[in-house]
Design a protein around this motif. Sequence first.
Motif: not given
Length: 371
Positions: A159-171, A191-198
């Motif tokens: 949730a903390g990562m998502h609040d900062r716009g990041m997704s872990h993608l390797d849980v 593998l962390t990524h963000s929708e802004s990078l997408m």
Amino acid sequence: MLGIAACYKNPFLNDDAMTVCERRTPSRPVPLLDHTACASRYLKDFEEVHQLGKGAFGTVFLSRSRVDGCTYAIKKSSVQSRNEVQKQALLKEVFAMAACVGIQHVVRYHSAWYDCDQLFIQMEACDGTIEGCYLKPNGPRADYLTLCTILQQIATALAGMHDRGMSHLDVKPENIYFKSEGQFRLGDFGLTHSESLMAKGSEPLEGDARYLAPEMIGLSQGCCVSLHPCDVFSLGVTLVELASGERVDRHSQPLAAVLMGKPLVLSGRMLGSPLSKMLQAMLYLRPDMRPTTTQVAHDAGLLRVPEETNDSIESPRVALDLEQRHCEGKRCKSAHYLALLPWTLLVDGTASHSATKRQVLHVTEWMQRDG
């Protein structure tokens, strides 16, 4: 080769995270490697204790600082033998860890530096992974309270990562660490990524297929998806694996049924439990029907209450038939909360059976009027 470079821009930090001075001061090229006389900072400042693990992108050692006497996990990755894409992947992990500073229940980042054709990442040392603790053959199994604690703490980290716009993608269990009893950490941010990078044309890399959300498969065909629900799905699969004590397989039960849109069925102590219903909500095929990580963290905390008030988790006070409600479209998330409702009234340890029943009937009637 990384020899002389300007300061890197962290793609996971926006301009609001920079000071006025940082925005006004242009980056200046600085030497990263001295190939003529390489006096290793790592060997000078740390005493290597033993190897903790090894992966495709580097080796991690437990090392003791000669300065403060504390132990750290230090990841060493060769730079010289990698192509530019691989080098950027190494830097991406550093960027993600630095952007996660201050988030609860993530492996703490301390520093990173280049030294003698290697990238070093200094981070918090943990005692091991939950894979090595709870998924070893003939090893101990995580009890109900431990499962709820892992779910709450890792959902909080996400949730903390998502609040900062990041997704872990390797849980997955290999990437969840434990320290002292009851303390868990999310790590491995390669593998962390963000929708802004997408949006800029950068596609995320696929993680371990066993934990991969179904919608991630569509990314290779240019399908646009929200990344945050992918983390929810992967965390759900991780908890299913820990609850069963066995490795998951997308082609066998119980995960195969979930991927076909059928209800999640767990055996033994988990059969019909509130936690199993929460995991079913996290594993919905439709990403928009899954709870958010904030909701998961909150609800997992409620599931721990019965243990702390000497109530039996195995015997819910009110039997609710929620299986039909799970598939009623917009009511899906409301049904998810109904499954948890009997425990929300036990926070202060004073709720009675009749009070619980009255509250459940009230919400059920409200849902019927709303529908």
